[in-house]
Motif scaffolding. Structure first.
Motif, PDB file in Angstrom:
ATOM      1  N   GLN A  22       3.664  -4.528   3.101  1.00 46.64           N
ATOM      2  CA  GLN A  22       4.552  -3.370   3.018  1.00 46.64           C
ATOM      3  C   GLN A  22       3.707  -2.116   2.857  1.00 46.64           C
ATOM      4  OE1 GLN A  22       8.077  -3.275   3.130  1.00 46.64           O
ATOM      5  NE2 GLN A  22       7.725  -1.101   3.335  1.00 46.64           N
ATOM      6  N   VAL A  23       4.003  -1.105   3.703  1.00 47.08           N
ATOM      7  CA  VAL A  23       3.311   0.175   3.635  1.00 47.08           C
ATOM      8  C   VAL A  23       4.357   1.240   3.292  1.00 47.08           C
ATOM      9  CG1 VAL A  23       1.936   1.896   4.854  1.00 47.08           C
ATOM     10  CG2 VAL A  23       1.606  -0.543   5.341  1.00 47.08           C
ATOM     11  N   VAL A  24       4.135   1.951   2.193  1.00 49.59           N
ATOM     12  CA  VAL A  24       5.045   2.999   1.738  1.00 49.59           C
ATOM     13  C   VAL A  24       4.348   4.344   1.927  1.00 49.59           C
ATOM     14  CG1 VAL A  24       6.405   3.897  -0.170  1.00 49.59           C
ATOM     15  CG2 VAL A  24       6.069   1.426   0.061  1.00 49.59           C
TER      16      VAL A  24
ATOM     17  N   MET B 118      -3.516   4.867  -1.750  1.00 50.10           N
ATOM     18  CA  MET B 118      -4.419   5.698  -0.966  1.00 50.10           C
ATOM     19  C   MET B 118      -3.974   7.147  -1.143  1.00 50.10           C
ATOM     20  SD  MET B 118      -5.386   5.713   3.106  1.00 50.10           S
ATOM     21  CE  MET B 118      -5.926   4.009   3.044  1.00 50.10           C
ATOM     22  N   THR B 119      -4.855   7.960  -1.705  1.00 49.98           N
ATOM     23  CA  THR B 119      -4.536   9.362  -1.949  1.00 49.98           C
ATOM     24  C   THR B 119      -4.636  10.160  -0.648  1.00 49.98           C
ATOM     25  OG1 THR B 119      -6.821   9.909  -2.483  1.00 49.98           O
ATOM     26  CG2 THR B 119      -5.420   9.167  -4.289  1.00 49.98           C
ATOM     27  N   ALA B 120      -4.312  11.460  -0.737  1.00 52.86           N
ATOM     28  CA  ALA B 120      -4.356  12.314   0.453  1.00 52.86           C
ATOM     29  C   ALA B 120      -5.769  12.551   0.941  1.00 52.86           C
ATOM     30  CB  ALA B 120      -3.677  13.645   0.162  1.00 52.86           C
ATOM     31  N   GLY B 121      -6.725  12.428   0.041  1.00 54.76           N
ATOM     32  CA  GLY B 121      -8.115  12.595   0.449  1.00 54.76           C
ATOM     33  C   GLY B 121      -8.560  14.036   0.424  1.00 54.76           C
ATOM     34  N   THR B 122      -9.604  14.309   1.198  1.00 55.42           N
ATOM     35  CA  THR B 122     -10.191  15.647   1.237  1.00 55.42           C
ATOM     36  C   THR B 122      -9.206  16.640   1.845  1.00 55.42           C
ATOM     37  OG1 THR B 122     -12.364  14.637   1.538  1.00 55.42           O
ATOM     38  CG2 THR B 122     -12.167  16.998   2.012  1.00 55.42           C
ATOM     39  N   ILE B 123      -9.067  17.798   1.197  1.00 62.15           N
ATOM     40  CA  ILE B 123      -8.163  18.830   1.695  1.00 62.15           C
ATOM     41  C   ILE B 123      -8.705  19.407   2.998  1.00 62.15           C
ATOM     42  CG2 ILE B 123      -7.137  21.080   1.194  1.00 62.15           C
ATOM     43  CD1 ILE B 123      -7.227  20.361  -1.735  1.00 62.15           C
TER      44      ILE B 123
ATOM     45  N   PRO C 138      -0.414  17.030  -2.353  1.00 61.02           N
ATOM     46  CA  PRO C 138      -0.426  15.592  -2.699  1.00 61.02           C
ATOM     47  C   PRO C 138      -0.118  15.386  -4.185  1.00 61.02           C
ATOM     48  CG  PRO C 138      -2.657  16.420  -2.464  1.00 61.02           C
ATOM     49  CD  PRO C 138      -1.756  17.533  -2.027  1.00 61.02           C
ATOM     50  N   SER C 139       0.583  14.281  -4.493  1.00 61.53           N
ATOM     51  CA  SER C 139       0.921  14.003  -5.892  1.00 61.53           C
ATOM     52  C   SER C 139       0.890  12.528  -6.235  1.00 61.53           C
ATOM     53  CB  SER C 139       2.320  14.556  -6.202  1.00 61.53           C
ATOM     54  OG  SER C 139       3.276  13.991  -5.330  1.00 61.53           O
ATOM     55  N   VAL C 140       0.649  11.659  -5.256  1.00 63.83           N
ATOM     56  CA  VAL C 140       0.614  10.217  -5.546  1.00 63.83           C
ATOM     57  C   VAL C 140      -0.545   9.892  -6.471  1.00 63.83           C
ATOM     58  CG1 VAL C 140       0.334   7.925  -4.525  1.00 63.83           C
ATOM     59  CG2 VAL C 140       1.791   9.624  -3.418  1.00 63.83           C
ATOM     60  N   GLY C 141      -1.697  10.538  -6.247  1.00 63.32           N
ATOM     61  CA  GLY C 141      -2.842  10.264  -7.113  1.00 63.32           C
ATOM     62  C   GLY C 141      -2.573  10.623  -8.555  1.00 63.32           C
TER      63      GLY C 141
ATOM     64  N   LEU D 282       0.860  -1.182   0.000  1.00 68.73           N
ATOM     65  CA  LEU D 282       0.000   0.000   0.000  1.00 68.73           C
ATOM     66  C   LEU D 282       0.893   1.228   0.000  1.00 68.73           C
ATOM     67  CD1 LEU D 282      -2.755   1.470   0.329  1.00 68.73           C
ATOM     68  CD2 LEU D 282      -2.392   1.322   2.815  1.00 68.73           C
ATOM     69  N   ILE D 283       0.675   2.119  -0.950  1.00 63.67           N
ATOM     70  CA  ILE D 283       1.377   3.402  -0.955  1.00 63.67           C
ATOM     71  C   ILE D 283       0.406   4.481  -0.513  1.00 63.67           C
ATOM     72  CG2 ILE D 283       0.972   3.640  -3.464  1.00 63.67           C
ATOM     73  CD1 ILE D 283       3.507   5.411  -3.495  1.00 63.67           C
ATOM     74  N   VAL D 284       0.800   5.237   0.515  1.00 61.20           N
ATOM     75  CA  VAL D 284      -0.077   6.220   1.158  1.00 61.20           C
ATOM     76  C   VAL D 284       0.498   7.612   0.920  1.00 61.20           C
ATOM     77  CG1 VAL D 284      -1.145   6.954   3.316  1.00 61.20           C
ATOM     78  CG2 VAL D 284      -0.649   4.528   2.931  1.00 61.20           C
ATOM     79  N   ASP D 285      -0.355   8.533   0.473  1.00 60.41           N
ATOM     80  CA  ASP D 285       0.055   9.918   0.261  1.00 60.41           C
ATOM     81  C   ASP D 285      -0.226  10.707   1.533  1.00 60.41           C
ATOM     82  OD1 ASP D 285       0.741  12.371  -0.622  1.00 60.41           O
ATOM     83  OD2 ASP D 285      -0.433  12.320  -2.476  1.00 60.41           O
ATOM     84  N   PHE D 286       0.794  10.846   2.408  1.00 68.24           N
ATOM     85  CA  PHE D 286       0.652  11.573   3.659  1.00 68.24           C
ATOM     86  C   PHE D 286       1.002  13.047   3.499  1.00 68.24           C
ATOM     87  CE2 PHE D 286      -0.295   8.432   6.878  1.00 68.24           C
ATOM     88  CZ  PHE D 286      -0.701   9.195   7.956  1.00 68.24           C
TER      89      PHE D 286
END
Length: 723
Positions: A629-631, A598-603, A558-561, A549-553
């Protein structure tokens, strides 16, 4: 999972005291090889220009020998007894050397050069005596004694080696003569009388030479020993050519009479040589003979009515007709040749008569020339006899005066003829220019290195920060924007993709798999490529068969999405932390096996407060339990404090730095902030490293394309192929 509480390391980069090793020096020079070569080439070019533009100068040397006849005087002996230094012979040698180049000597030399012409054409310009003295004094003539010897060197420099030799000899001789005159006073009456006679004879010789030169210019004759024989030979050659032209004319007249008698008889005309020599007639006869010979061969194989026989006969008749036409037209050509022969004979006759006339004039001029030469030679011999007599008188007087002289100076070595120029020193200039270019280029490279505050290589990073470099990602031409961030999927066989597999292996070696499940990627400043590294690392882990899972923290930018082409408005991390969604609802399955995003979600307006809440560790622990694995892709450390708030909840901290761009001070500050958060960075990831700068991180397969992506894989494989 307990955080890493080990003692932080002291960064050498804070003082910037990293010593350069020899391999590092070579790497720096190789990185700036173009600059080194450019400066060296420019320096060598300047040296080449100096060599080409500096006129060649030759040095001739005369060696004088000074012999001291008297020992030290009474005063010198007393001084020696008292223990003081005696004024030795070296002072006398210096005095003699200085006297060689004094004005009186140089004026006598200049008079000889300008008036007596002992050195012909020393300068292309007409110079006065004062001009010549000035030239000699300015780096042309030099006199100095040799230490520990009784020799004095007189050196003359000039662009012409012959002139350098003559002037050096002239200076030495004039000094000797002047010294002798000084010793014997004003000179005897005989010497003065002979000197006046010599002056008159020189004027008389000059007049004889002028008359001879004027006669040569006026009559256009040259002083050649065998000139008369040469003229007779030319005249005989002209007569021979005239006879040949006459014989040719008579032959053509005879042939033309035979042509007129033959009329239209082609067979008789073909017996005349002048017609046979015509090019067109000779060519047609040759073709006719060849075809007749071929006709004979055909008669042996075919009958008369055979097509080849008919064609051959037809061709022979055609050639015979053409030959007959050419023969009948030949008399006109012969007549033209006869006219040319007559004209040539007439011209040769005129040339021969003109040659006889010039021969007569030449004989008269030669007799007058010989007369003038004899007069000139007689004046020259008389002048030489007078000069020899003057020298003999001077030598006699010199022998008388030498007995009373303290020292005697004589010429030990005559002026040498310099075969090679001593200036410019080509090898020395070339070596000096190359050495100067190398020193200057190395100095510039070293200065650039001192001014360069960025990290460019693995060795440099590990030496400066004391942490391992987990990955060295080379610069890739395929990565041009957000759409090409997943290089591992776009080109799995590239060096860049192999670097992320190496990063995956390096992180796996940091500890047991269950202790390294959460990996955080951050950077010192924005635009370092942390999202590029975290996304491809996550894909590399998923390709290994591990559920990832790659998480945009990064809740601010945010730019993973965008990397995975997912709408940023989708529910994500912020929604999970606010309790509005679960991990199962927010995680998005991708087209790549075993990889969720998983994107950053709601701003949200307060990202720091949200991340520092108690829900963050619960969220990370829940993701740890669900995935192998969590990135985590997080914000830059020095920009905001978001990353520092979750350091204690992750297992591996990777600090991404862009090679040759980010200052080592910023990287050091980021590491200090991470350590203040109670965690030691697991290592660095050098991103976009130039190929030539990946010192210490080349593997043998980097230069062998057969190892890219495994055995036997083709580079044309699908862009979505996995490892």
């Amino acid at each position: 999972m307990l955080p890493n509480q080990s003692e932080p390391l002291v960064l050498e980069s804070d003082q910037h005291t990293v010593e350069l090793s020899l391999p590092e020096v070579f790497r720096i020079i190789f990185d700036h090889l173009w600059l080194v070569l450019t400066i060296c080439a420019a320096s060598v070019g300047i040296g080449y220009y100096i060599i080409k533009t500096t006129p060649a100068a030759y040095k001739s040397k005369v060696v004088l020998l000074a012999e001291f006849k008297k020992g030290p005087g009474l005063i010198d002996k007393i001084t020696a007894i008292e223990g003081q230094q005696i004024s030795g012979n070296y002072d006398i040698l210096n005095t003699i050397a200085a006297g060689v180049t004094r004005g009186e000597v140089l004026e006598r030399v200049a008079n000889k050069i300008v008036n007596d012409k002992e050195v012909q054409d020393w300068s292309t310009n007409k110079l006065s005596v004062e001009d010549v003295v000035y030239i000699l004094r300015n780096d042309r003539i030099e006199s100095r004694p040799r230490r520990q010897t009784r020799f004095i060197d007189i050196e003359m420099v000039d662009e012409n080696p012959a002139y350098a030799q003559k002037v050096a000899q002239l200076v030495a001789q004039e000094y000797m003569d002047l010294e002798m005159e000084r010793l014997q006073g004003s000179g005897s009456g005989a010497t003065n009388f002979l000197a006046k006679e010599a002056e008159q004879l020189r004027g008389q010789l000059e007049q004889s030479e002028n008359r001879l030169a004027q006669f040569i210019r006026t009559n256009r004759v040259s002083i050649v020993k065998d000139g008369k024989d040469l003229a007779n030979s030319e005249l005989r050659e002209l007569n021979s050519q005239m006879l040949v032209a006459k014989a040719e004319r008579l032959k053509l007249e005879t042939d033309l009479e035979a042509i007129n008698e033959s009329g239209q008889d082609v067979s008789r005309l073909l017996t005349i040589q002048s017609i046979l020599k015509l090019d067109q007639v000779a060519e047609l006869r040759t073709k006719l003979l060849e075809n007749e010979s071929e006709m004979v061969n055909l008669e042996q194989r075919y009958k008369e009515k055979h097509p080849k026989m008919i064609e051959a006969k037809k061709l022979i008749r055609t050639l015979e007709n053409k030959l007959a036409q050419e023969v009948l037209m030949a008399p006109k050509a012969v007549q033209i040749e006869l006219n040319k022969a007559k004209q040539k004979e007439l011209q040769m006759d005129l040339i021969a008569k003109e040659g006889e006339r010039r021969m007569t004039e030449r004989n008269v001029a030669t007799m007058e020339l010989e007369k003038l030469q004899k007069a000139r030679d007689a004046d020259y011999e008389l002048l030489n006899a007078t000069v020899r007599r003057i020298r003999q008188v001077v030598m006699d007087q010199r022998d008388k005066t030498r007995e009373d002289a303290v020292h005697d100076v004589s010429i030990f070595e005559q002026a040498s003829y310099p075969e090679f120029p001593f200036r410019p020193r080509k090898m020395l200039i070339a070596a000096a220019s190359l050495a100067m270019g190398m020193l200057l280029s190395f100095g510039v490279v070293y200065l650039l290195h001192l001014l360069d505050t960025t990290v460019t290589s693995v060795d440099q990073a590990e030496g400066m920060f004391g942490v391992p470099v987990l990955g060295s990602v080379p610069r890739s031409a395929e990565v041009k924007g957000d759409d090409e961030r997943l290089i591992l999927a776009a080109d799995p066989n590239s060096l860049c993709s192999e670097a992320f597999r190496t990063l995956r292996a390096a992180i796996s070696l940091l500890g047991r798999e269950d202790e390294r499940k959460v990996t955080l990627f951050t950077s010192a400043v924005p635009s370092e490529g942390k999202t590029f590294c975290s996304s491809n690392f996550a894909l590399a882990t998923a390709n290994q068969g591990r559920k990832t899972l790659i998480v945009d923290f990064d809740l601010r930018r945010p730019s993973v999405g965008k990397t995975f082409r997912i709408d940023e408005d989708h529910i994500g991390v912020s929604d999970c932390l606010l309790g509005k969604s679960t991990i199962e609802e927010a995680a998005i399955r991708t087209e790549y096996d075993n990889l969720d995003v998983m994107t950053a979600g709601t701003i949200v307006p307060n990202p720091s407060e949200l991340i520092s809440s108690r829900h963050t560790p619960e969220f990370i622990e829940a993701a740890r339990a669900k995935y192998d694995q969590v990135v985590i892709d997080n914000a830059p450390v020095t920009a905001v404090s978001d990353t520092l708030l979750i350091l204690n909840y992750v297992d591996t901290v990777c600090l991404v730095s862009r090679a040759a761009k980010t200052s080592y001070r910023l990287i050091g500050r980021a590491m200090k902030l991470i350590r203040r958060g109670g965690v030691n960075p697991s290592g660095l990831v050098l991103n976009f490293v130039p190929q030539k700068g990946r010192s210490g991180y080349y593997y043998y397969y980097h230069s062998d394309k057969s190892y890219y992506g495994g055995y036997g894989q083709s580079k044309k494989k699908s862009k979505r192929s996995s490892y």
